[in-house]
Design a protein around this motif. Structure first.
Motif, PDB file in Angstrom:
ATOM      1  N   ASN A 174       0.814  -1.218   0.000  1.00 30.32           N
ATOM      2  CA  ASN A 174       0.000   0.000   0.000  1.00 30.32           C
ATOM      3  C   ASN A 174       0.846   1.267   0.000  1.00 30.32           C
ATOM      4  O   ASN A 174       0.314   2.369   0.136  1.00 30.32           O
ATOM      5  N   ILE A 175       2.179   1.109  -0.156  1.00 30.25           N
ATOM      6  CA  ILE A 175       3.045   2.288  -0.247  1.00 30.25           C
ATOM      7  C   ILE A 175       3.736   2.349  -1.611  1.00 30.25           C
ATOM      8  O   ILE A 175       4.731   3.053  -1.784  1.00 30.25           O
ATOM      9  N   GLY A 176       3.211   1.581  -2.565  1.00 30.72           N
ATOM     10  CA  GLY A 176       3.703   1.671  -3.937  1.00 30.72           C
ATOM     11  C   GLY A 176       4.912   0.834  -4.274  1.00 30.72           C
ATOM     12  O   GLY A 176       5.451   0.937  -5.378  1.00 30.72           O
ATOM     13  N   VAL A 177       5.372   0.006  -3.352  1.00 28.34           N
ATOM     14  CA  VAL A 177       6.534  -0.849  -3.602  1.00 28.34           C
ATOM     15  C   VAL A 177       6.039  -2.263  -3.896  1.00 28.34           C
ATOM     16  O   VAL A 177       5.081  -2.738  -3.282  1.00 28.34           O
ATOM     17  N   GLY A 178       6.693  -2.947  -4.840  1.00 29.93           N
ATOM     18  CA  GLY A 178       6.279  -4.303  -5.178  1.00 29.93           C
ATOM     19  C   GLY A 178       7.374  -5.033  -5.923  1.00 29.93           C
ATOM     20  O   GLY A 178       8.467  -4.506  -6.143  1.00 29.93           O
ATOM     21  N   GLY A 179       7.071  -6.252  -6.330  1.00 35.24           N
ATOM     22  CA  GLY A 179       8.065  -7.027  -7.053  1.00 35.24           C
ATOM     23  C   GLY A 179       7.513  -8.367  -7.489  1.00 35.24           C
ATOM     24  O   GLY A 179       6.347  -8.696  -7.247  1.00 35.24           O
ATOM     25  N   THR A 180       8.361  -9.150  -8.155  1.00 34.99           N
ATOM     26  CA  THR A 180       7.995 -10.475  -8.658  1.00 34.99           C
ATOM     27  C   THR A 180       9.042 -11.488  -8.220  1.00 34.99           C
ATOM     28  O   THR A 180      10.248 -11.208  -8.268  1.00 34.99           O
ATOM     29  N   VAL A 181       8.579 -12.656  -7.802  1.00 34.58           N
ATOM     30  CA  VAL A 181       9.463 -13.717  -7.318  1.00 34.58           C
ATOM     31  C   VAL A 181       9.013 -15.036  -7.937  1.00 34.58           C
ATOM     32  O   VAL A 181       7.817 -15.271  -8.113  1.00 34.58           O
ATOM     33  N   VAL A 182       9.974 -15.889  -8.282  1.00 31.55           N
ATOM     34  CA  VAL A 182       9.658 -17.249  -8.729  1.00 31.55           C
ATOM     35  C   VAL A 182      10.040 -18.201  -7.599  1.00 31.55           C
ATOM     36  O   VAL A 182      11.226 -18.406  -7.329  1.00 31.55           O
ATOM     37  N   PRO A 183       9.056 -18.771  -6.903  1.00 28.32           N
ATOM     38  CA  PRO A 183       9.346 -19.660  -5.770  1.00 28.32           C
ATOM     39  C   PRO A 183       9.791 -21.034  -6.253  1.00 28.32           C
ATOM     40  O   PRO A 183       9.736 -21.331  -7.459  1.00 28.32           O
ATOM     41  N   PRO A 184      10.216 -21.902  -5.349  1.00 30.59           N
ATOM     42  CA  PRO A 184      10.573 -23.273  -5.748  1.00 30.59           C
ATOM     43  C   PRO A 184       9.397 -23.975  -6.416  1.00 30.59           C
ATOM     44  O   PRO A 184       8.236 -23.721  -6.089  1.00 30.59           O
TER      45      PRO A 184
END
Length: 211
Positions: A174-184
């Motif tokens: 909710n503060i505009g930060v994010g990302g993408t992760v590929v888990p196992p």
């Protein structure tokens, strides 16, 4: 979405006190750390795979369709929060890789067939699909070439098909930060009996696959 596939984590906010008489200042929680908590809480399942249109009549040299059953959720969500910061992680099933367990040919039993990958979870083609026709674009289908006889499978009478699911996790805050992760990845193995269609008369007069 099934509540079993959602998780919520709360954490305490740390305050830093300045000189005497001043208002304490809250330390803004690290969204990346919260994202790691949310991702760790994701309930990413092992894939349950169906084979068809009829799993009991899979035959060499005819198309077999593969899809992840409805028993396996295709998305999972978890949320972590601390003070004013909330992070939500959403995992989505993006592809399925299959190792079909059979050899490349009946004359070369020591060389395994080449694995392949399907985008998404695949779909049930329905009972009336034509297994002699080229599968429609976007389908997840495979053509076995070798019958799984007892002599070829050390008595098992089936090929071990391994399905490996790849998920992608997108996290937002909710503060505009994010990302993408590929888990196992998650994997499962199913024993699949492969026969051959032949002109075999059975009780109801219909032909069926033979071993």
């Amino acid at each position: 979405m099934n509540i079993a596939n959602q998780a919520v984590i709360y954490a305490f906010v740390r305050y830093v006190y300045a000189a005497t008489g001043t208002t304490p200042q809250a330390v803004v929680p690290d969204p990346v750390a919260l994202a790691q908590q949310a991702i760790s809480a994701l309930n990413i399942p092992v894939p349950a795979v169906s084979f068809g249109p009829d799993a009991s009549k899979i035959a060499a040299n005819y198309w077999t369709y593969l899809w992840v059953t409805n028993a396996t959720p295709k998305t999972a969500t978890a949320t972590a929060a601390a003070g004013p910061v909330t992070v939500t992680a959403t995992a989505t099933l993006t592809s399925m890789a299959y190792s079909m367990g059979e050899p490349v040919s009946a004359s070369d039993l020591s060389t395994p067939s080449v694995p392949f990958t399907c985008t998404g979870a695949g779909t049930d083609p329905g009972p009336s699909v034509d297994i002699t026709a080229t599968p429609p674009a976007g389908s997840c289908a495979y053509m076995f070439h070798v019958r799984s006889t007892a002599a070829r499978t050390n008595g098992a009478g089936s090929w071990p098909v391994t399905a490996t699911a790849t998920w992608t996790v997108v996290w937002t805050s909710n503060i505009g930060v994010g990302g993408t992760v590929v888990p196992p990845t998650r994997a499962s193995t199913t024993q699949v009996r492969v026969g051959a269609w032949g002109t075999v008369i059975v009780a109801n007069g219909s032909p069926g696959p033979t071993g």
